[in-house]
Design an enzyme around this catalytic site. Sequence first.
Site, PDB file in Angstrom:
ATOM      1  N   ALA A 112       1.891   0.789   0.037  1.00  0.00           N
ATOM      2  CA  ALA A 112       2.069  -0.060  -1.079  1.00  0.00           C
ATOM      3  C   ALA A 112       3.174  -0.953  -0.706  1.00  0.00           C
ATOM      4  CB  ALA A 112       2.320   0.551  -2.466  1.00  0.00           C
TER       5      ALA A 112
ATOM      6  N   ASP B  27       1.086   4.129  -4.987  1.00  0.00           N
ATOM      7  CA  ASP B  27       0.681   2.768  -4.849  1.00  0.00           C
ATOM      8  C   ASP B  27       0.845   1.850  -6.197  1.00  0.00           C
ATOM      9  OD1 ASP B  27      -1.198   4.809  -3.030  1.00  0.00           O
ATOM     10  OD2 ASP B  27      -1.072   2.618  -2.098  1.00  0.00           O
TER      11      ASP B  27
ATOM     12  N   LYS C 283      -2.801   8.176  -3.022  1.00  0.00           N
ATOM     13  CA  LYS C 283      -3.972   8.304  -2.168  1.00  0.00           C
ATOM     14  C   LYS C 283      -4.817   9.517  -2.775  1.00  0.00           C
ATOM     15  CE  LYS C 283      -5.000   6.552   0.693  1.00  0.00           C
ATOM     16  NZ  LYS C 283      -6.125   5.450   0.493  1.00  0.00           N
TER      17      LYS C 283
HETATM   18  O1  MRU Z   1      -4.869   3.357   1.626  1.00  0.00           O
HETATM   19  P1  MRU Z   1      -3.330   3.318   1.919  1.00  0.00           P
HETATM   20  O2  MRU Z   1      -3.242   4.344   3.409  1.00  0.00           O
HETATM   21  O3  MRU Z   1      -2.802   2.136   1.894  1.00  0.00           O
HETATM   22  O4  MRU Z   1      -2.710   4.116   0.719  1.00  0.00           O
HETATM   23  C1  MRU Z   1      -1.090   4.800   1.060  1.00  0.00           C
HETATM   24  C2  MRU Z   1      -0.732   5.632  -0.092  1.00  0.00           C
HETATM   25  O5  MRU Z   1      -1.644   6.025  -0.946  1.00  0.00           O
HETATM   26  C3  MRU Z   1       0.755   5.804   0.000  1.00  0.00           C
HETATM   27  O6  MRU Z   1       0.899   7.018  -0.239  1.00  0.00           O
HETATM   28  C4  MRU Z   1       1.297   5.097  -0.942  1.00  0.00           C
HETATM   29  O7  MRU Z   1       1.163   3.725  -0.648  1.00  0.00           O
HETATM   30  C5  MRU Z   1       2.543   5.124  -1.182  1.00  0.00           C
HETATM   31  S1  MRU Z   1       3.537   4.495   0.284  1.00  0.00           S
HETATM   32  C6  MRU Z   1       5.109   4.143   0.195  1.00  0.00           C
END
Ligand code: MRU
Length: 349
Positions: free
Chosen positions: A49, A241, A252
């Site tokens: 994010a 996110d 995620k």
């Molecule tokens: O699909 P992604 O790789 O963008 O998902 C990322 C995540 O779910 C992370 O855990 C989330 O962005 C936290 S990042 C500091």
Amino acid sequence: MSIFDVAVWKNGRVCMMDQRLLPDEEVYLEFDSAKEVADAIRDMVVRGAPAIGCATAFGVAVEAKRIAAAQGIPASWSEAMAEGMQTLRQSRPTAVNLAWALDRMQPLLDSTPKEDVPKRLLQEAEDIRLEDIESCKTMGRLGAEILPRPKGRPLSIMTHCNAGALATAGYGTALGVIRAARDLLKDIKVYANETRPYLQGARLTSWELLKDGIDTTLLTDNMVGHIMSQGLIDVVVVGTDRMAANGDVANKIGTYTVAVLAKRHNIPFIVAGPLSTIDLQTPDGSGIPIEERPPEEVTHCMGKRTAPLGVRVRNPAFDITPAELVTAIVTEKGVVTEPTTAKIKKLFE
Ligand code: MRU
């Protein structure tokens, strides 16, 4: 701490490490327009994010540079930039940092003297990047202070997906807490969940933590319950996110399962995320859009088909962990235990 150019300005272009090639290759790509940056976000060159927020901000800056070079200073920057901004906005739906970065850049288009807009946008993007690194370091410090401290053995932390330097401007949210815990407590070990189907845990988190010399054990996602039942995990720390106003957490896919299992085993479940990831406009998790990604990510593994042709597939990339399963959220403005709408609102005062 390892430093990666997750999303930076270099040679007048947006430069990002191609995270799709990790852990095998460290390749950097450069981008010259909002469309190119939007494609890179959609295609997962950059992900996580806060990193998406930074990339978006630099995408806006490079679009202004492109427009000024192609047609000179436009009569209306807002009109000239509208298409590029919209393309960026539509690149991925769940991480709210994307919209947050655009909403921070947008007012500058009208409030800045026209000739200065490209320079001003670049300055703002750079500010977003530097602020994110500072926020992560503060979250790391605050988060490390609230972790359990087992006597006579290492603190054992589980994490899911990649909320590390690679998912931010640097340092990381959940992995920022882990980095700070290593500095504070010295003796820690990390269990990183593989994170099917995109393997952020296996490809990115274990790569990043090993680079930093942190004791890391990789698990497939279906091992989590068993490992917790063996008493091997003291605390779970994840990123987010988008957090709704009441503390429901989009993260995620698989995070919800980990949170339910943590509750079952009385393991604290901690979420680290900057204020830019909290969406006060969305009252609870039911209003958070969940991205559905291509079926090939499920039917294939590392380019090889692992499921029969014609099988129906679901591929939601995120899930919602209800606030009641969250022990504490860690932000750069402080820690909130047992999050509620009122407690979260206070962080913004
Ligand atoms: O699909 P992604 O790789 O963008 O998902 C990322 C995540 O779910 C992370 O855990 C989330 O962005 C936290 S990042 C500091």
